[in-house]
Design a protein around this motif. Structure first.
Motif, PDB file in Angstrom:
ATOM      1  N   ILE A   1       0.865  -1.181   0.000  1.00 22.22           N
ATOM      2  CA  ILE A   1       0.000   0.000   0.000  1.00 22.22           C
ATOM      3  C   ILE A   1       0.902   1.231   0.000  1.00 22.22           C
ATOM      4  N   GLN A   2       0.601   2.175  -0.883  1.00 27.28           N
ATOM      5  CA  GLN A   2       1.392   3.405  -0.977  1.00 27.28           C
ATOM      6  C   GLN A   2       0.456   4.604  -0.917  1.00 27.28           C
ATOM      7  N   VAL A   3       0.871   5.624  -0.206  1.00 25.64           N
ATOM      8  CA  VAL A   3       0.025   6.800  -0.036  1.00 25.64           C
ATOM      9  C   VAL A   3       0.828   8.070  -0.290  1.00 25.64           C
ATOM     10  N   HIS A   4       0.360   8.886  -1.200  1.00 27.48           N
ATOM     11  CA  HIS A   4       0.900  10.230  -1.416  1.00 27.48           C
ATOM     12  C   HIS A   4      -0.144  11.233  -0.931  1.00 27.48           C
ATOM     13  N   GLY A   5       0.313  12.282  -0.233  1.00 28.08           N
ATOM     14  CA  GLY A   5      -0.617  13.302   0.224  1.00 28.08           C
ATOM     15  C   GLY A   5      -1.230  12.925   1.552  1.00 28.08           C
ATOM     16  N   VAL A   6      -2.420  13.432   1.793  1.00 30.45           N
ATOM     17  CA  VAL A   6      -3.092  13.130   3.064  1.00 30.45           C
ATOM     18  C   VAL A   6      -4.470  12.536   2.781  1.00 30.45           C
TER      19      VAL A   6
END
Lengths: 66, 396
Positions: free
Chosen positions: B331-336
Motif C-alpha cells: 500500500i502506498q500513499v501520497h498526500g493526506v
C-alpha cells in the motif's frame, strides 16, 4: 559512473523516476525499478547521486570509477 | 554561501546519514561528524518489521550504505554515544560518555522512541520494535513461541502481525480502531486490509482499548482488554506510536512540542536544524506545523536542511508519502487522507485487489492510495502536488 540496482531491496516508491527519469523507470506490474542506463553520461550524475541518497530502500548503488 | 566550518549531525539513522550525504553532494568540504546513540553504522528501519524480523535478510543487509560509500563521505562516525545535552549558544553537544562536540552548525536527527504500556518494562516477553536490536530480540522470542499478541493496529502493528503470521505464529491484533490502519487510510480501504489479515489467519480483536498486561513469574501471559476479554500470549509487541526524542534538549532553550519546533526552513535556532521523525516544522504552503514519521521524509527533509546550512533559504514543502508491505500487498500513499474523505477508484478495481484510489475532501484531491499498483500510483502523484495549496482545509 556505474549504476546498479537491487531489485530485492526496491520498495517501488518511484522516487528515482521522479528525480532521474532518463535513468530509472518502474515495471508495470509490481513497480520494481528498471535501470535504463547503467553507465549514464556526466550530465546525469548529479540527479543520480540525489536519487541514490533519496531512495527510501537504499536500493541504488553507485561506483564512481571514472 | 556562508557555509559553517563544521557540521555535527546528532543521529546516525536515515535522516542523519542523508543530511551528511546531501552536504557533500552539494559540495560542502568542511568537517562533518555524525553522532549515533546506537552502536551500529547507519541501517534502514523499514526492513526491521519485515525482512529482518522474518529472517529473510541477515541484519547486515539492512545497512544503508556499503563501507566504501561511508568512507567516501569523509565523515567521522561517533557511535554508541547518545547525546545528553545541547548548549545552543556555543553549538556544543554533550554526550553520555562525556564528549563535548562543538560545530558551526548542529543538526538534530534523534528520531523517536516507542511508547510503552504501564508495567511493560517489568515483564519479559513484551517488546517494542524500533531498533535493529529490538528486531533481533523479538525474532529470537518469536522463534521460541507460538502465540503473539500485537498491541497496536497502525502501520507498524499491522506489519508485525503479517510477518509473524508468515513465520507460523498464532497472531492476534488488538487496538481501539475498528480496522487496521483505519486512521491512516480511511474506513473503506482499512476494511479491505482487515479482510486480508483475517483471510491469512490473523485474529482481529479491534475496537477495544487495552487495559493492562497480565504476567506470571515476571513473564507476560496475556493482554487484558477494556471489555474484560483476555488475549493469551507468549509474546506481546507494543506498537502504539512513538514520541520524539527531545528530552536531551531540556535546558537548551529550544522549544519541544511533540518534536523540536522549527521554522519553515527546518531551523530551530541560529545554526541549529532538525530533520526526520524528530522535526516539527512549519509547512508554509499548508499553513500548519507538521511532523512526519515516514521514511521518505527523512531524506527529503535532509536535502532541504543541507541546502539551508550552506546558505540557501529553502522552505520545506513535501508531499507526504508512506508505504507499507503486509503479506503480498503493498500500500502506498501520497498526500493526506483525511477522515471522511470521498474515495474513488481511478485505476484497477477492488475485486482484483489491484487499484489506485483518489481521496477527495470538499471535492478537492488530497491524496492518492495505491494497492499493489506502485507505478500507476506514482503517476497520480502529480495530481496531489497540484492540489497541495488546497490541502490546508483538509488538514483541519
Amino acid at each position: 559512473m556505474k549504476v546498479t540496482v537491487d531489485e530485492d531491496k526496491c520498495c517501488g516508491a518511484g522516487q528515482c523516476v521522479l528525480i532521474a527519469p532518463e535513468v530509472f523507470d518502474q515495471r508495470e506490474d509490481d513497480g520494481i525499478v528498471i535501470l535504463l542506463d547503467a553507465e549514464p553520461s556526466e550530465r546525469l550524475h548529479v540527479p543520480i547521486r540525489e536519487a541514490t541518497s533519496v531512495c527510501p530502500a537504499a536500493a541504488i548503488v553507485l561506483s564512481e570509477t571514472a | 554561501m556562508n557555509a559553517p566550518s563544521s557540521v555535527l549531525v546528532v543521529g546516525a539513522s536515515a535522516a542523519g546519514l542523508a543530511t551528511a550525504e546531501a552536504l557533500r553532494r552539494k559540495g560542502y568540504q568542511g568537517g562533518l561528524t555524525v553522532l549515533g546513540a546506537e552502536p551500529h553504522l547507519p541501517y534502514d528501519r523499514p526492513p526491521l518489521s519485515k525482512q529482518v524480523l522474518s529472517g529473510t535478510w541477515e541484519p547486515e543487509r539492512a545497512r544503508l550504505r556499503p563501507q566504501a560509500a561511508l568512507s567516501a563521505l569523509d565523515a567521522e562516525f561517533v557511535l554508541a554515544d547518545p547525546a545528553v545535552g545541547l548548549d545552543t549558544a556555543a553549538r556544543t553537544v554533550h554526550t553520555a560518555s562525556g564528549r563535548a562536540l562543538r560545530a558551526g552548525a548542529v543538526v538534530v536527527a534523534t528520531g523517536v522512541r516507542p511508547r510503552m504500556l504501564a508495567g511493560q518494562a517489568d515483564l519479559a516477553g513484551v517488546h517494542v520494535l524500533r531498533t535493529l536490536d529490538d528486531a533481533l530480540a523479538l525474532r529470537a522470542d518469536l522463534l521460541d513461541s507460538s502465540r503473539l499478541v500485537v498491541v497496536g493496529e497502525g502501520v507498524l502493528g499491522a506489519e508485525i502481525a503479517a510477518t509473524a503470521r508468515g513465520m507460523g505464529l498464532e497472531v492476534t491484533m488488538a487496538g481501539p480502531q475498528p480496522a487496521p490502519m483505519a486512521g491512516q487510510i480511511g474506513p473503506s480501504v482499512a476494511s479491505l486490509l482487515a479482510e486480508l489479515h483475517t483471510e491469512r489467519g490473523v485474529r482481529l480483536r479491534l475496537g477495544a482499548g487495552v487495559s493492562h498486561l497480565s504476567g506470571h513469574h515476571g513473564r507476560v501471559t496475556g493482554v487484558c482488554l477494556d471489555t474484560g476479554e483476555v488475549l493469551p500470549a507468549d509474546v506481546v509487541v507494543v506498537a502504539i506510536g512513538a514520541d520524539p526524542v527531545t528530552g536531551w534538549l531540556t535546558g537548551s532553550g529550544l522549544r519541544a512540542d511533540s518534536g523540536l519546533v522549527c521554522d519553515s526552513r527546518c531551523r530551530a535556532a541560529e545554526g541549529i536544524y532538525a530533520v526526520g521523525d524528530v522535526a516539527r516544522w512549519h509547512h508554509d504552503r499548508l499553513g500548519t506545523s507538521m511532523r512526519l514519521e515516514n521514511r521518505t521524509n527523512a531524506t527529503e527533509q535532509a536535502n532541504t536542511v543541507a541546502a539551508n546550512i550552506l546558505g540557501d533559504d529553502q522552505p520545506y514543502r513535501p508531499v507526504p508519502y508512506f508505504w507499507t508491505d503486509q503479506f503480498d500487498v503493498k500500500i502506498q500513499v501520497h498526500g493526506v487522507l483525511p477522515a471522511g474523505a470521498e474515495v474513488t477508484v481511478v485505476d484497477g478495481d477492488l475485486a482484483s485487489r489491484r487499484f489506485v484510489a483518489l481521496y477527495r475532501h470538499d471535492g478537492r484531491v488530497t491524496g492518492v492510495l495505491g494497492w499493489n499498483m506502485p507505478k500507476q500510483t506514482r503517476l497520480r502523484r502529480q495530481e496531489v502536488v497540484d492540489a497541495l495549496p488546497d490541502l490546508a482545509p483538509a488538514l483541519g
